[in-house]
Design a protein around this motif. Structure first.
Motif, short mmCIF file in Angstrom:
data_model
loop_
_atom_site.label_atom_id
_atom_site.label_comp_id
_atom_site.label_asym_id
_atom_site.label_seq_id
_atom_site.Cartn_x
_atom_site.Cartn_y
_atom_site.Cartn_z
N CYS A 45 -33.41 57.87 37.58
CA CYS A 45 -34.00 59.10 37.05
C CYS A 45 -33.55 60.29 37.89
O CYS A 45 -33.72 60.29 39.11
CB CYS A 45 -35.52 58.99 37.05
N THR A 46 -32.98 61.28 37.24
CA THR A 46 -32.55 62.50 37.93
C THR A 46 -33.29 63.70 37.35
O THR A 46 -33.35 63.88 36.14
CB THR A 46 -31.03 62.71 37.76
N VAL A 47 -33.86 64.49 38.25
CA VAL A 47 -34.57 65.70 37.85
C VAL A 47 -33.78 66.90 38.34
O VAL A 47 -33.50 67.03 39.53
CB VAL A 47 -36.00 65.73 38.42
N GLY A 48 -33.39 67.75 37.40
CA GLY A 48 -32.64 68.95 37.75
C GLY A 48 -33.54 70.16 37.83
O GLY A 48 -34.38 70.38 36.95
N VAL A 49 -33.39 70.95 38.89
CA VAL A 49 -34.22 72.14 39.09
C VAL A 49 -33.32 73.38 39.07
O VAL A 49 -32.38 73.49 39.85
CB VAL A 49 -35.00 72.09 40.41
N SER A 50 -33.61 74.30 38.16
CA SER A 50 -32.89 75.55 38.06
C SER A 50 -33.74 76.65 38.69
O SER A 50 -34.76 77.06 38.13
CB SER A 50 -32.60 75.88 36.59
N TRP A 51 -33.32 77.12 39.87
CA TRP A 51 -34.04 78.20 40.56
C TRP A 51 -33.51 79.54 40.08
O TRP A 51 -32.31 79.71 39.89
CB TRP A 51 -33.84 78.09 42.08
N ASN A 52 -34.40 80.51 39.94
CA ASN A 52 -33.93 81.82 39.49
C ASN A 52 -33.29 82.61 40.62
O ASN A 52 -32.32 83.33 40.43
CB ASN A 52 -35.07 82.63 38.88
N ASN A 81 -29.64 74.03 41.31
CA ASN A 81 -28.71 75.14 41.46
C ASN A 81 -29.49 76.45 41.44
O ASN A 81 -30.70 76.45 41.21
CB ASN A 81 -27.58 75.11 40.42
N ASP A 82 -28.81 77.55 41.70
CA ASP A 82 -29.46 78.84 41.92
C ASP A 82 -28.79 79.90 41.05
O ASP A 82 -27.57 80.08 41.10
CB ASP A 82 -29.34 79.21 43.40
N ALA A 83 -29.59 80.59 40.24
CA ALA A 83 -29.06 81.62 39.34
C ALA A 83 -28.84 82.97 40.03
O ALA A 83 -28.22 83.86 39.45
CB ALA A 83 -29.99 81.81 38.15
N LYS A 84 -29.36 83.14 41.23
CA LYS A 84 -29.20 84.38 41.98
C LYS A 84 -29.57 85.62 41.14
O LYS A 84 -28.85 86.61 41.09
CB LYS A 84 -27.78 84.50 42.53
N SER A 85 -30.72 85.50 40.47
CA SER A 85 -31.31 86.59 39.69
C SER A 85 -30.50 86.98 38.45
O SER A 85 -30.67 88.08 37.92
CB SER A 85 -31.54 87.84 40.56
N SER A 92 -25.88 78.96 32.20
CA SER A 92 -24.79 78.01 32.51
C SER A 92 -25.25 76.98 33.53
O SER A 92 -24.80 75.82 33.50
CB SER A 92 -23.56 78.77 33.02
N ASN A 93 -26.16 77.37 34.42
CA ASN A 93 -26.68 76.42 35.40
C ASN A 93 -27.43 75.27 34.74
O ASN A 93 -27.36 74.12 35.19
CB ASN A 93 -27.61 77.14 36.39
N VAL A 94 -28.19 75.59 33.69
CA VAL A 94 -28.93 74.55 32.98
C VAL A 94 -27.95 73.55 32.37
O VAL A 94 -28.14 72.33 32.45
CB VAL A 94 -29.85 75.17 31.91
N GLU A 95 -26.88 74.06 31.77
CA GLU A 95 -25.87 73.16 31.22
C GLU A 95 -25.24 72.31 32.31
O GLU A 95 -24.95 71.12 32.11
CB GLU A 95 -24.79 73.98 30.50
N ASN A 96 -25.04 72.90 33.47
CA ASN A 96 -24.47 72.16 34.60
C ASN A 96 -25.38 71.03 35.05
O ASN A 96 -24.92 69.92 35.34
CB ASN A 96 -24.20 73.11 35.76
N LEU A 97 -26.69 71.28 35.08
CA LEU A 97 -27.64 70.24 35.47
C LEU A 97 -27.62 69.10 34.46
O LEU A 97 -27.70 67.92 34.83
CB LEU A 97 -29.04 70.84 35.59
N ILE A 98 -27.51 69.46 33.18
CA ILE A 98 -27.44 68.42 32.15
C ILE A 98 -26.17 67.59 32.33
O ILE A 98 -26.19 66.36 32.22
CB ILE A 98 -27.49 69.06 30.75
N SER A 99 -25.06 68.26 32.66
CA SER A 99 -23.80 67.54 32.84
C SER A 99 -23.84 66.63 34.06
O SER A 99 -23.11 65.65 34.13
CB SER A 99 -22.64 68.53 32.98
N GLN A 100 -24.74 66.95 35.01
CA GLN A 100 -24.91 66.09 36.18
C GLN A 100 -25.82 64.89 35.90
O GLN A 100 -26.08 64.09 36.79
CB GLN A 100 -25.48 66.89 37.35
N GLY A 101 -26.32 64.82 34.66
CA GLY A 101 -27.13 63.67 34.27
C GLY A 101 -28.62 63.86 34.42
O GLY A 101 -29.36 62.87 34.50
N ALA A 102 -29.09 65.11 34.44
CA ALA A 102 -30.52 65.34 34.58
C ALA A 102 -31.28 64.75 33.39
O ALA A 102 -30.95 65.00 32.24
CB ALA A 102 -30.81 66.84 34.68
N ASN A 103 -32.30 63.95 33.69
CA ASN A 103 -33.16 63.37 32.65
C ASN A 103 -34.35 64.26 32.33
O ASN A 103 -34.95 64.16 31.26
CB ASN A 103 -33.68 62.00 33.10
N VAL A 104 -34.72 65.13 33.28
CA VAL A 104 -35.80 66.10 33.13
C VAL A 104 -35.34 67.38 33.81
O VAL A 104 -34.66 67.33 34.84
CB VAL A 104 -37.12 65.61 33.76
#
Length: 365
Positions: A45-52, A81-85, A92-104
Motif C-alpha cells: 500500500c502506497t499513500v501519496g501526499v501532495s503538499w501545497n 511532492n511539493d507544489a510550492k504554492s 501535475s504533482n497529483v498525476e506524478n503520485l499516481i504514476s508512482q503507484g499511490a493507492n490513496v
C-alpha cells in the motif's frame, strides 16, 4: 489586494446552518478512542501526499511526521511532492503520485477549485482522496480538518471579549481557500449582532494571497493609514498574518494596545501571547490531524469505503455538497492557558518565554 467594507453579509444564513451539523469529533477523543492501526490489506500500500507549500514550517515539523508514523504503523508506504504554492504544479504533482503507484492520495490543496479535475481523475481510477485540512468540493473525497467555523468563533470571542465596541479590521486568508470563509462565518456568529447594531464598525476587510504575513502587514498598514490609526481590534485569521498585523501596529506604537487574533499555535505567536502582543491563538494540534489522516488512509487502502472510515460523518459544504468528513476540535489559548501547549511538548519554555519580563507570566517564572 483591494480592501472590502462589509455591511450585512449575504452568506449569514449559510453559516448559521452550521450550528445544526453533527457534533464534531474531539481531538482528545480521537487520540483515546481510535482503534489500533489497521494494516492495509495490500502487500504494498502506497499513500501519496501532495503538499501545497512544504516551505511552511508547520508541515515538516508536525503534520508530515504524524502522517508518516501512522502509515508506518499501518504497514503503508509514504511518497510525497511539493507544489510550492502553484496550483498548476500541484495538478501535475497529483498525476506524478499516481504514476508512482499511490493507492490513496492525501491532498493539501493550494486551490480547492483548481485541484478538482485532478481529484475527479484520481477517484475515477479507483484511488481514494483525502482533502487534508482544506476543503475540496468533491462529494467523493474524505475531508479531514479542524472545525474551522468554530476556530473563527473562538478567535472572535476572545477579541470581542477584550474589545466589544469600536473599529474592527478583518484580515482573511487566501480567497481560493474555503477555510478563509469558514473562519469569517465564525466571526459573524460572534460579532454579527454588534455590527448590525453599530457597536462594531468594520473599517477594513480583505483576503490575503497565500495567507502571506508580509502581505498582511502591508494590508494592515494601509488600513491604519485610511483610518488615521483609529483601529480598536483586528481579527487576523492565522498566526502568520497576525505577525504581520502586529508589526504594522508596532510601527504606529499600537502593538499590545489593539487585540489581535490568530490560529495554528506557531511558536512566534505563542511568544506574542506571553509578551501581550496577541490576544488569542487557537491551537490545532497538527499531530492529531496528521495521525487521523494517516490512519484513515490505511483504512482506505485496506478497502474501507469513505463513509465507513472511523469518525467520518456527513458535512454540508458551502457549495451544498455533502462530504464524509472528520472535523477535529480546536482549543483557544490565551496567556492564562500557555501551560497547555507547554505541557503538551508543543513548545519549549525557552522559546515561549523569550523576552518576557520575569514575574509577568506564570509559566515563564
Amino acid at each position: 489586494m483591494t480592501s472590502r467594507r462589509v455591511a450585512a453579509p449575504g452568506w449569514l444564513l449559510t453559516w448559521k446552518a452550521s450550528r445544526f451539523l453533527p457534533a464534531v469529533v474531539g481531538a482528545s477523543m480521537l487520540l483515546g478512542s481510535l482503534p489500533g492501526p489497521l494494516h492495509a490489506q495490500q502487500s504494498s500500500c502506497t499513500v501519496g501526499v501532495s503538499w501545497n507549500n512544504f516551505q511552511e514550517e508547520r508541515w515538516a515539523r508536525w503534520d508530515e511526521p504524524a502522517i508518516k508514523a501512522a502509515l508506518a504503523a499501518g504497514g503503508a508506504n509514504y511518497v510525497s511532492n511539493d507544489a510550492k504554492s502553484s496550483a498548476e504544479t500541484q495538478a501535475s504533482n497529483v498525476e506524478n503520485l499516481i504514476s508512482q503507484g499511490a493507492n490513496v492520495l492525501i491532498i493539501l490543496a493550494q486551490d480547492g477549485t483548481a485541484i478538482k479535475p485532478s481529484v475527479a481523475s484520481a477517484i475515477s481510477q479507483g484511488i481514494p482522496v483525502i482533502a487534508y485540512d482544506r476543503l475540496i468540493e468533491d462529494p467523493n473525497a474524505l475531508y479531514i480538518t479542524f472545525d474551522n467555523v468554530e476556530v473563527g468563533r473562538m478567535e472572535a470571542r476572545a477579541v470581542f471579549g477584550a474589545q466589544p465596541k469600536g473599529n474592527y479590521v478583518i484580515i482573511k486568508g487566501n480567497k481560493s481557500d474555503a477555510n478563509a470563509d469558514f473562519l469569517r462565518g465564525g466571526y459573524n456568529d460572534v460579532i454579527g449582532s454588534a455590527v448590525a447594531s453599530g457597536d462594531i464598525k468594520i473599517v477594513g476587510e480583505t483576503y490575503t494571497d497565500n495567507w502571506d504575513p508580509s502581505k498582511a502587514q502591508t494590508e494592515m498598514e494601509q488600513f491604519l493609514t485610511q483610518n488615521q490609526n483609529k483601529v480598536d481590534a483586528v481579527l487576523a485569521e492565522n498566526d502568520g498574518m497576525a505577525g504581520g498585523v502586529v508589526s504594522a501596529l508596532a510601527g504606529q506604537g499600537l502593538a499590545g494596545r489593539v487585540p489581535v487574533s490568530g490560529q495554528d499555535g506557531d511558536a512566534p505567536a505563542l511568544n506574542r501571547l506571553a509578551l501581550g502582543l496577541q490576544t488569542v491563538d487557537v491551537w490545532k494540534d497538527a499531530r492529531v490531524l496528521g495521525k487521523t489522516a494517516g490512519d484513515s488512509a490505511v483504512q482506505l487502502c485496506g478497502g474501507t469505503t469513505i463513509d465507513q472510515v472511523t469518525g467520518a460523518k456527513p458535512f454540508v459544504t458551502p457549495g451544498n455538497n455533502t462530504l464524509n468528513s472528520i472535523l477535529l476540535t480546536p482549543q483557544p489559548i490565551n496567556v492564562s492557558d500557555l501551560n497547555v501547549v507547554l505541557d503538551a511538548g508543543w513548545i519549549t519554555q525557552t522559546t515561549l518565554c523569550q523576552g518576557v519580563p520575569p514575574g509577568t507570566v506564570g509559566v515563564c517564572s
